[in-house]
Design a protein around this motif. Structure first.
Motif, PDB file in Angstrom:
ATOM      1  N   ARG A   1     -20.298  26.280 -28.035  1.00  0.00           N
ATOM      2  CA  ARG A   1     -20.247  27.725 -27.807  1.00  0.00           C
ATOM      3  C   ARG A   1     -21.255  28.164 -26.755  1.00  0.00           C
ATOM      4  N   GLU A   2     -22.500  27.725 -26.884  1.00  0.00           N
ATOM      5  CA  GLU A   2     -23.535  28.158 -25.942  1.00  0.00           C
ATOM      6  C   GLU A   2     -24.608  27.084 -25.839  1.00  0.00           C
ATOM      7  N   ILE A   3     -25.099  26.864 -24.627  1.00  0.00           N
ATOM      8  CA  ILE A   3     -26.285  26.041 -24.412  1.00  0.00           C
ATOM      9  C   ILE A   3     -27.319  26.918 -23.724  1.00  0.00           C
ATOM     10  N   ARG A   4     -28.476  27.007 -24.344  1.00  0.00           N
ATOM     11  CA  ARG A   4     -29.594  27.739 -23.740  1.00  0.00           C
ATOM     12  C   ARG A   4     -30.652  26.715 -23.337  1.00  0.00           C
ATOM     13  N   VAL A   5     -30.916  26.639 -22.043  1.00  0.00           N
ATOM     14  CA  VAL A   5     -31.801  25.606 -21.510  1.00  0.00           C
ATOM     15  C   VAL A   5     -33.154  26.224 -21.177  1.00  0.00           C
ATOM     16  N   SER A   6     -34.145  25.913 -22.009  1.00  0.00           N
ATOM     17  CA  SER A   6     -35.534  26.264 -21.694  1.00  0.00           C
ATOM     18  C   SER A   6     -36.304  25.042 -21.204  1.00  0.00           C
ATOM     19  N   GLY A   7     -35.798  23.849 -21.546  1.00  0.00           N
ATOM     20  CA  GLY A   7     -36.361  22.602 -21.042  1.00  0.00           C
ATOM     21  C   GLY A   7     -35.510  22.081 -19.898  1.00  0.00           C
ATOM     22  N   GLU A   8     -34.944  20.887 -20.076  1.00  0.00           N
ATOM     23  CA  GLU A   8     -34.143  20.277 -19.013  1.00  0.00           C
ATOM     24  C   GLU A   8     -32.920  19.596 -19.623  1.00  0.00           C
ATOM     25  N   LEU A   9     -31.753  19.887 -19.058  1.00  0.00           N
ATOM     26  CA  LEU A   9     -30.513  19.207 -19.421  1.00  0.00           C
ATOM     27  C   LEU A   9     -30.001  18.532 -18.160  1.00  0.00           C
ATOM     28  N   VAL A  10     -29.998  17.207 -18.162  1.00  0.00           N
ATOM     29  CA  VAL A  10     -29.724  16.411 -16.962  1.00  0.00           C
ATOM     30  C   VAL A  10     -28.521  15.509 -17.237  1.00  0.00           C
ATOM     31  N   PHE A  11     -27.496  15.595 -16.397  1.00  0.00           N
ATOM     32  CA  PHE A  11     -26.316  14.752 -16.556  1.00  0.00           C
ATOM     33  C   PHE A  11     -26.635  13.341 -16.072  1.00  0.00           C
ATOM     34  N   THR A  12     -26.235  12.359 -16.889  1.00  0.00           N
ATOM     35  CA  THR A  12     -26.466  10.974 -16.519  1.00  0.00           C
ATOM     36  C   THR A  12     -25.673  10.610 -15.272  1.00  0.00           C
ATOM     37  N   ARG A  13     -26.150   9.621 -14.558  1.00  0.00           N
ATOM     38  CA  ARG A  13     -25.497   9.157 -13.340  1.00  0.00           C
ATOM     39  C   ARG A  13     -24.812   7.814 -13.547  1.00  0.00           C
ATOM     40  N   ASP A  14     -24.842   7.266 -14.767  1.00  0.00           N
ATOM     41  CA  ASP A  14     -24.360   5.901 -14.963  1.00  0.00           C
ATOM     42  C   ASP A  14     -23.010   5.803 -15.666  1.00  0.00           C
ATOM     43  N   ARG A  15     -22.363   6.950 -15.949  1.00  0.00           N
ATOM     44  CA  ARG A  15     -21.050   6.935 -16.604  1.00  0.00           C
ATOM     45  C   ARG A  15     -20.382   8.296 -16.425  1.00  0.00           C
ATOM     46  N   ASP A  16     -19.070   8.329 -16.646  1.00  0.00           N
ATOM     47  CA  ASP A  16     -18.346   9.601 -16.603  1.00  0.00           C
ATOM     48  C   ASP A  16     -18.800  10.495 -17.751  1.00  0.00           C
ATOM     49  N   THR A  17     -18.906  11.787 -17.472  1.00  0.00           N
ATOM     50  CA  THR A  17     -19.272  12.758 -18.500  1.00  0.00           C
ATOM     51  C   THR A  17     -18.329  13.953 -18.425  1.00  0.00           C
ATOM     52  N   GLU A  18     -18.184  14.617 -19.569  1.00  0.00           N
ATOM     53  CA  GLU A  18     -17.435  15.872 -19.615  1.00  0.00           C
ATOM     54  C   GLU A  18     -18.093  16.788 -20.629  1.00  0.00           C
ATOM     55  N   LEU A  19     -18.369  18.011 -20.199  1.00  0.00           N
ATOM     56  CA  LEU A  19     -18.928  19.046 -21.069  1.00  0.00           C
ATOM     57  C   LEU A  19     -17.930  20.185 -21.151  1.00  0.00           C
ATOM     58  N   ASN A  20     -17.476  20.490 -22.369  1.00  0.00           N
ATOM     59  CA  ASN A  20     -16.626  21.645 -22.621  1.00  0.00           C
ATOM     60  C   ASN A  20     -17.499  22.725 -23.249  1.00  0.00           C
ATOM     61  N   ILE A  21     -17.545  23.896 -22.625  1.00  0.00           N
ATOM     62  CA  ILE A  21     -18.590  24.871 -22.938  1.00  0.00           C
ATOM     63  C   ILE A  21     -18.074  26.280 -22.673  1.00  0.00           C
ATOM     64  N   ALA A  22     -18.594  27.243 -23.402  1.00  0.00           N
ATOM     65  CA  ALA A  22     -18.288  28.649 -23.140  1.00  0.00           C
ATOM     66  C   ALA A  22     -19.382  29.308 -22.299  1.00  0.00           C
ATOM     67  N   VAL A  23     -20.650  29.093 -22.673  1.00  0.00           N
ATOM     68  CA  VAL A  23     -21.758  29.799 -22.009  1.00  0.00           C
ATOM     69  C   VAL A  23     -22.922  28.838 -21.826  1.00  0.00           C
ATOM     70  N   VAL A  24     -23.457  28.786 -20.615  1.00  0.00           N
ATOM     71  CA  VAL A  24     -24.717  28.100 -20.341  1.00  0.00           C
ATOM     72  C   VAL A  24     -25.676  29.099 -19.727  1.00  0.00           C
ATOM     73  N   LYS A  25     -26.882  29.200 -20.311  1.00  0.00           N
ATOM     74  CA  LYS A  25     -27.950  30.054 -19.774  1.00  0.00           C
ATOM     75  C   LYS A  25     -29.141  29.161 -19.458  1.00  0.00           C
ATOM     76  N   VAL A  26     -29.582  29.199 -18.220  1.00  0.00           N
ATOM     77  CA  VAL A  26     -30.707  28.380 -17.783  1.00  0.00           C
ATOM     78  C   VAL A  26     -31.860  29.303 -17.418  1.00  0.00           C
ATOM     79  N   GLY A  27     -33.035  29.091 -18.024  1.00  0.00           N
ATOM     80  CA  GLY A  27     -34.183  29.931 -17.719  1.00  0.00           C
ATOM     81  C   GLY A  27     -34.420  30.979 -18.779  1.00  0.00           C
ATOM     82  N   ARG A  28     -35.132  32.021 -18.394  1.00  0.00           N
ATOM     83  CA  ARG A  28     -35.592  33.017 -19.349  1.00  0.00           C
ATOM     84  C   ARG A  28     -34.716  34.256 -19.327  1.00  0.00           C
ATOM     85  N   GLY A  29     -34.935  35.129 -20.303  1.00  0.00           N
ATOM     86  CA  GLY A  29     -34.207  36.381 -20.367  1.00  0.00           C
ATOM     87  C   GLY A  29     -33.291  36.430 -21.565  1.00  0.00           C
ATOM     88  N   ALA A  30     -33.232  37.577 -22.195  1.00  0.00           N
ATOM     89  CA  ALA A  30     -32.371  37.776 -23.355  1.00  0.00           C
ATOM     90  C   ALA A  30     -31.041  38.343 -22.893  1.00  0.00           C
TER      91      ALA A  30
END
Length: 404
Positions: A58-87
């Motif tokens: 449903r939602e990913i709120r990134v206050s740290g670090e979310l890093v996609f790997t480079r060594d395999r295929d990836t897929e993220l199914n997501i509704a909302v991503v918020k990176v950084g601060r703020g409500a």
């Protein structure tokens, strides 16, 4: 603006430490994120996204670090991503906010799908699919948004060129085309377009003459296509057709192009750049500020960032929008299919931006957007549209756009 996304009934999952997304020890209670969850990457934690999952977070709120790997295929199914601060929803205006204080030893929040120096390599695909979920605001979600104190990057495998002129005439029935120069980074299976040489959409009296194909084989400057071309395409003289590659190995796309489409947004006091990524089936038709690639009221806070080699395909609302943002470089990008203007400077406040060697094909007539800044803009299908002369446009090409 400012409407909070509904999260009723969602389970909240927080990172417990740095680690891989797929490892239970990364998460509090050792419970892996699942469909419908709200996920928090806490400050100081680096989580490596290493899964190919159909579950819709449903939602990913990134206050740290979310890093996609480079060594395999990836897929993220997501509704909302918020990176950084703020409500709030994550897309409300933040242009009056002060830059976040730089605390000693604190890194920016980071959502990273490759970097310019270390892109997602050839042969590996990173895909983000944006889903609308019931209870969210249809004008705001789904969305990837970078807030103050955040950094959001998308970088795929480089190409020597993303588009270039034909090097020889093509006749109806041909499956082989010759490019103006040899290309690197193009592969069998890639989607390409060959642009129109005859009257079509831009005169309002015909069907689009730009043709879509797949590459069956590539050898230097020669392409073999998966099906014969129907139209003639000029590869000589002053007005040659172009061939553009629309495939990338970093992909951001709407999961349901016929439903509620997604968008992305970079805000002031954030950071991030894009290279050789594909943004497909995005943009909210008729909704102000909801575009596939959108730098929103950033002023000069993104100085040094750029969009290079991106492909923006089948947009319901522009391709790349630079809004009250300065010193951006947009180079070697391809826009194909847009409602309204494509490469767009929104309200005339934008200065010192560079648009260099971009191709815009198939910007269609839209309508004036509610509350748009410049009421005289009819939004009637220009590949490139700007209202302030203190910007540079060089080596760009427009083809088969509805009005211009």
């Amino acid at each position: 603006m400012g409407v909070a996304f509904a999260t009723a009934g969602a389970r909240s999952i927080e990172s417990a430490q740095s680690g891989r997304w797929s490892e239970p020890a990364t998460w509090r209670g050792e419970k892996l994120p699942a469909g419908g969850d709200d996920v928090v990457i806490r400050q100081g934690h680096e989580v490596i996204y290493d899964v190919h999952s159909a579950a819709v977070i449903r939602e990913i709120r990134v206050s740290g670090e979310l890093v996609f790997t480079r060594d395999r295929d990836t897929e993220l199914n997501i509704a909302v991503v918020k990176v950084g601060r703020g409500a709030g929803s994550g897309v409300e205006d933040v242009h009056d906010h002060q830059a976040p204080a730089r605390e000693h030893g604190r890194r920016m929040a980071r959502f990273e799908v490759g970097t310019p120096a270390r892109p997602i390599p050839p042969g590996v695909t990173a895909r983000i699919r944006l889903h609308y979920l019931e209870g969210l605001d249809e004008d705001e979600a789904p969305v990837l948004t970078c807030r103050p104190g955040g950094r959001m990057d998308f970088h795929g495998a480089p190409m020597s060129r993303t588009w270039l002129d034909l090097g020889a005439d093509v006749e109806p029935g041909d499956t082989k085309v010759t490019l103006a120069e040899a290309v690197r980074g193009w592969r069998a299976g890639d989607q390409v377009i060959v642009t129109a040489s005859e009257r079509g959409l831009e005169h309002g009296d015909g069907e689009p003459a730009t043709e879509e194909r797949r590459i069956a084989a590539v050898d230097g400057a020669s392409l073999v296509l998966d099906a014969p071309l129907v139209q003639p395409h000029s590869g000589s003289g002053d007005f040659r057709s172009e061939v553009a590659n629309l495939s990338r190995n970093v992909i951001v796309e709407s999961a349901d192009p016929d439903g509620v489409r997604g968008h992305t947004m970079h805000h002031r006091h954030g950071a991030g750049s894009i290279s050789y990524a594909r943004f497909a089936h995005l943009g909210k038709e008729g909704v102000l500020g909801r575009y596939p690639i959108h730098f929103h009221l950033c002023r000069d806070s993104l100085r040094g960032e750029s969009v290079v080699g991106a492909a923006v395909v089948d947009s319901d609302n522009r391709w790349v929008t630079v809004h009250n943002t300065h010193y951006m470089v947009v180079r070697d990008c391809v826009g194909y299919g847009s409602i309204g203007h494509g490469f767009f400077l929104e309200d005339g406040t934008e200065v010192y931006n560079v648009f260099d060697r971009n191709l815009g094909v198939g910007a269609r007539d839209g309508r004036r957007l509610p509350d748009q800044a410049l009421p005289f803009d009819p939004n009637d299908g220009a590949a490139f549209w700007w209202a302030n002369g203190r910007n540079s446009f060089v080596r760009n090409t427009a083809c088969e756009n509805e009005t211009y």
